[in-house]
Design a protein around this motif. Sequence first.
Motif, PDB file in Angstrom:
ATOM      1  N   ASP A  61      -9.560   1.791  -0.208  1.00  0.00           N
ATOM      2  CA  ASP A  61      -9.035   0.515  -0.328  1.00  0.00           C
ATOM      3  C   ASP A  61      -8.118   0.293   0.838  1.00  0.00           C
ATOM      4  N   ILE A  62      -7.784   1.636   1.539  1.00  0.00           N
ATOM      5  CA  ILE A  62      -6.647   1.444   2.778  1.00  0.00           C
ATOM      6  C   ILE A  62      -6.751   2.584   3.557  1.00  0.00           C
ATOM      7  N   ILE A  63      -6.715   2.324   4.723  1.00  0.00           N
ATOM      8  CA  ILE A  63      -6.489   3.431   6.003  1.00  0.00           C
ATOM      9  C   ILE A  63      -5.207   3.275   6.625  1.00  0.00           C
ATOM     10  N   THR A  64      -4.290   3.998   6.918  1.00  0.00           N
ATOM     11  CA  THR A  64      -3.112   3.683   7.664  1.00  0.00           C
ATOM     12  C   THR A  64      -3.171   4.640   9.194  1.00  0.00           C
ATOM     13  N   PHE A  65      -3.039   4.038   9.718  1.00  0.00           N
ATOM     14  CA  PHE A  65      -3.025   4.492  11.172  1.00  0.00           C
ATOM     15  C   PHE A  65      -1.419   4.634  11.599  1.00  0.00           C
ATOM     16  N   ASP A  66      -0.785   5.909  11.613  1.00  0.00           N
ATOM     17  CA  ASP A  66       0.590   5.909  11.942  1.00  0.00           C
ATOM     18  C   ASP A  66       0.964   6.076  13.553  1.00  0.00           C
ATOM     19  N   TYR A  67       1.736   5.299  13.887  1.00  0.00           N
ATOM     20  CA  TYR A  67       2.378   5.079  15.160  1.00  0.00           C
ATOM     21  C   TYR A  67       3.882   5.286  15.135  1.00  0.00           C
ATOM     22  N   VAL A  68       4.551   5.794  14.029  1.00  0.00           N
ATOM     23  CA  VAL A  68       6.052   5.859  13.683  1.00  0.00           C
ATOM     24  C   VAL A  68       6.656   6.326  14.997  1.00  0.00           C
ATOM     25  N   GLU A  69       7.781   5.907  15.516  1.00  0.00           N
ATOM     26  CA  GLU A  69       8.660   6.479  16.532  1.00  0.00           C
ATOM     27  C   GLU A  69      10.088   6.400  15.889  1.00  0.00           C
ATOM     28  N   GLY A  70      10.492   7.784  15.299  1.00  0.00           N
ATOM     29  CA  GLY A  70      11.431   7.900  14.712  1.00  0.00           C
ATOM     30  C   GLY A  70      11.764   7.233  13.461  1.00  0.00           C
ATOM     31  N   LYS A  71      12.519   6.328  13.646  1.00  0.00           N
ATOM     32  CA  LYS A  71      12.968   5.554  12.263  1.00  0.00           C
ATOM     33  C   LYS A  71      12.470   4.069  12.469  1.00  0.00           C
ATOM     34  N   ILE A  72      11.540   4.021  13.441  1.00  0.00           N
ATOM     35  CA  ILE A  72      10.910   2.815  13.558  1.00  0.00           C
ATOM     36  C   ILE A  72       9.465   2.801  13.241  1.00  0.00           C
ATOM     37  N   LEU A  73       9.148   1.779  11.997  1.00  0.00           N
ATOM     38  CA  LEU A  73       7.671   1.907  11.494  1.00  0.00           C
ATOM     39  C   LEU A  73       6.610   1.086  12.361  1.00  0.00           C
ATOM     40  N   ASN A  74       5.775   1.746  13.063  1.00  0.00           N
ATOM     41  CA  ASN A  74       4.722   1.108  13.793  1.00  0.00           C
ATOM     42  C   ASN A  74       3.291   1.544  13.169  1.00  0.00           C
ATOM     43  N   GLY A  75       2.285   0.883  13.019  1.00  0.00           N
ATOM     44  CA  GLY A  75       1.115   1.256  12.289  1.00  0.00           C
ATOM     45  C   GLY A  75       0.019   0.109  12.336  1.00  0.00           C
ATOM     46  N   ASP A  76      -1.135   0.470  12.226  1.00  0.00           N
ATOM     47  CA  ASP A  76      -2.122  -0.491  11.913  1.00  0.00           C
ATOM     48  C   ASP A  76      -2.628   0.142  10.480  1.00  0.00           C
ATOM     49  N   ILE A  77      -2.620  -0.841   9.503  1.00  0.00           N
ATOM     50  CA  ILE A  77      -3.132  -0.686   8.030  1.00  0.00           C
ATOM     51  C   ILE A  77      -4.324  -1.639   7.869  1.00  0.00           C
ATOM     52  N   TYR A  78      -5.387  -0.924   7.472  1.00  0.00           N
ATOM     53  CA  TYR A  78      -6.720  -1.553   7.158  1.00  0.00           C
ATOM     54  C   TYR A  78      -6.951  -1.671   5.818  1.00  0.00           C
ATOM     55  N   ILE A  79      -7.010  -3.012   5.091  1.00  0.00           N
ATOM     56  CA  ILE A  79      -7.275  -2.954   3.761  1.00  0.00           C
ATOM     57  C   ILE A  79      -8.692  -3.612   3.464  1.00  0.00           C
ATOM     58  N   SER A  80      -9.451  -2.924   2.560  1.00  0.00           N
ATOM     59  CA  SER A  80     -10.602  -3.670   2.126  1.00  0.00           C
ATOM     60  C   SER A  80     -10.257  -4.423   0.848  1.00  0.00           C
ATOM     61  N   THR A  81     -10.319  -5.773   1.125  1.00  0.00           N
ATOM     62  CA  THR A  81      -9.942  -6.598   0.009  1.00  0.00           C
ATOM     63  C   THR A  81     -11.029  -6.596  -1.251  1.00  0.00           C
ATOM     64  N   GLU A  82     -12.114  -6.068  -0.791  1.00  0.00           N
ATOM     65  CA  GLU A  82     -13.307  -5.998  -1.674  1.00  0.00           C
ATOM     66  C   GLU A  82     -12.966  -4.895  -2.767  1.00  0.00           C
ATOM     67  N   ARG A  83     -12.519  -3.858  -2.074  1.00  0.00           N
ATOM     68  CA  ARG A  83     -12.034  -2.585  -2.847  1.00  0.00           C
ATOM     69  C   ARG A  83     -10.852  -2.823  -3.539  1.00  0.00           C
ATOM     70  N   VAL A  84      -9.707  -3.663  -3.178  1.00  0.00           N
ATOM     71  CA  VAL A  84      -8.577  -4.003  -3.789  1.00  0.00           C
ATOM     72  C   VAL A  84      -9.091  -4.914  -5.101  1.00  0.00           C
ATOM     73  N   ARG A  85     -10.018  -5.923  -4.956  1.00  0.00           N
ATOM     74  CA  ARG A  85     -10.420  -6.465  -6.025  1.00  0.00           C
ATOM     75  C   ARG A  85     -11.230  -5.771  -7.056  1.00  0.00           C
ATOM     76  N   GLU A  86     -12.001  -4.852  -6.631  1.00  0.00           N
ATOM     77  CA  GLU A  86     -12.526  -3.754  -7.685  1.00  0.00           C
ATOM     78  C   GLU A  86     -11.550  -3.058  -8.253  1.00  0.00           C
ATOM     79  N   ASN A  87     -10.622  -2.608  -7.697  1.00  0.00           N
ATOM     80  CA  ASN A  87      -9.815  -1.703  -8.291  1.00  0.00           C
ATOM     81  C   ASN A  87      -8.741  -2.494  -9.100  1.00  0.00           C
ATOM     82  N   ALA A  88      -8.411  -3.441  -8.830  1.00  0.00           N
ATOM     83  CA  ALA A  88      -7.905  -4.457  -9.889  1.00  0.00           C
ATOM     84  C   ALA A  88      -8.570  -4.591 -11.137  1.00  0.00           C
ATOM     85  N   ARG A  89      -9.962  -4.959 -10.900  1.00  0.00           N
ATOM     86  CA  ARG A  89     -10.777  -5.032 -12.314  1.00  0.00           C
ATOM     87  C   ARG A  89     -10.844  -3.619 -13.123  1.00  0.00           C
TER      88      ARG A  89
END
Length: 142
Positions: A61-89
Motif C-alpha cells: 500500500d505504501i513505499i516511503t523514500f527517506d531523504y530526511v536531513e536532521g530534524k527536517i522531513l523530506n521524502g517521496d511517499i508512494y501510495i496505492s489507492t487500490e491497495r488502500v481501498r482493498e485493505n479498508a475492505r
Amino acid sequence: MILFNSLNDFNLRQKLLYKRWLKELAALEGYKIGDINYIFCDDEYLLGVNQQYLQHDTYTDIITFDYVEGKILNGDIYISTERVRENARIYQVDFENELKRVLSHGVLHLCGYKDKTDADAAQMREKENFAISLFSSQISCN
C-alpha cells in the motif's frame, strides 16, 4: 511543503486540512516538514517501484523514500489507492480511515519508526491510531 500528486484518478479532497494534520503530527514527534511528495498511484505502478528500487515482487500500500536531513522531513511517499481501498475492505474500515493510516504511516517512517519486527509494527500501529485520533480532534476544533 507537502504536495499531493496523483498518477491515477484519485483526488484528495481537503488538502489543506491534511497538510495541517501531517505538520502537527511531525511537530509532535519533534520534526519539521521540509519537502514531502505524496504520489497516489495504482497497484501495478507501485509494484513496479517495489520491484525496481527495493527488489520486492509484492504488492504493497505504501513505499516511503527517506531523504530526511536532521530534524527536517523530506521524502517521496508512494501510495496505492487500490491497495488502500482493498485493505479498508479487509479490515472493515472506511476508505478515509485507512487512507489516514497510510498517510501518517509514511510520515512516521520519516520520523524513524520501523515496522519490520512485531514490536516495531505494534508501536507503528499505536502511532497511526494516535495520528487518526489527532485528525479527528483537529476536525472537531474547526
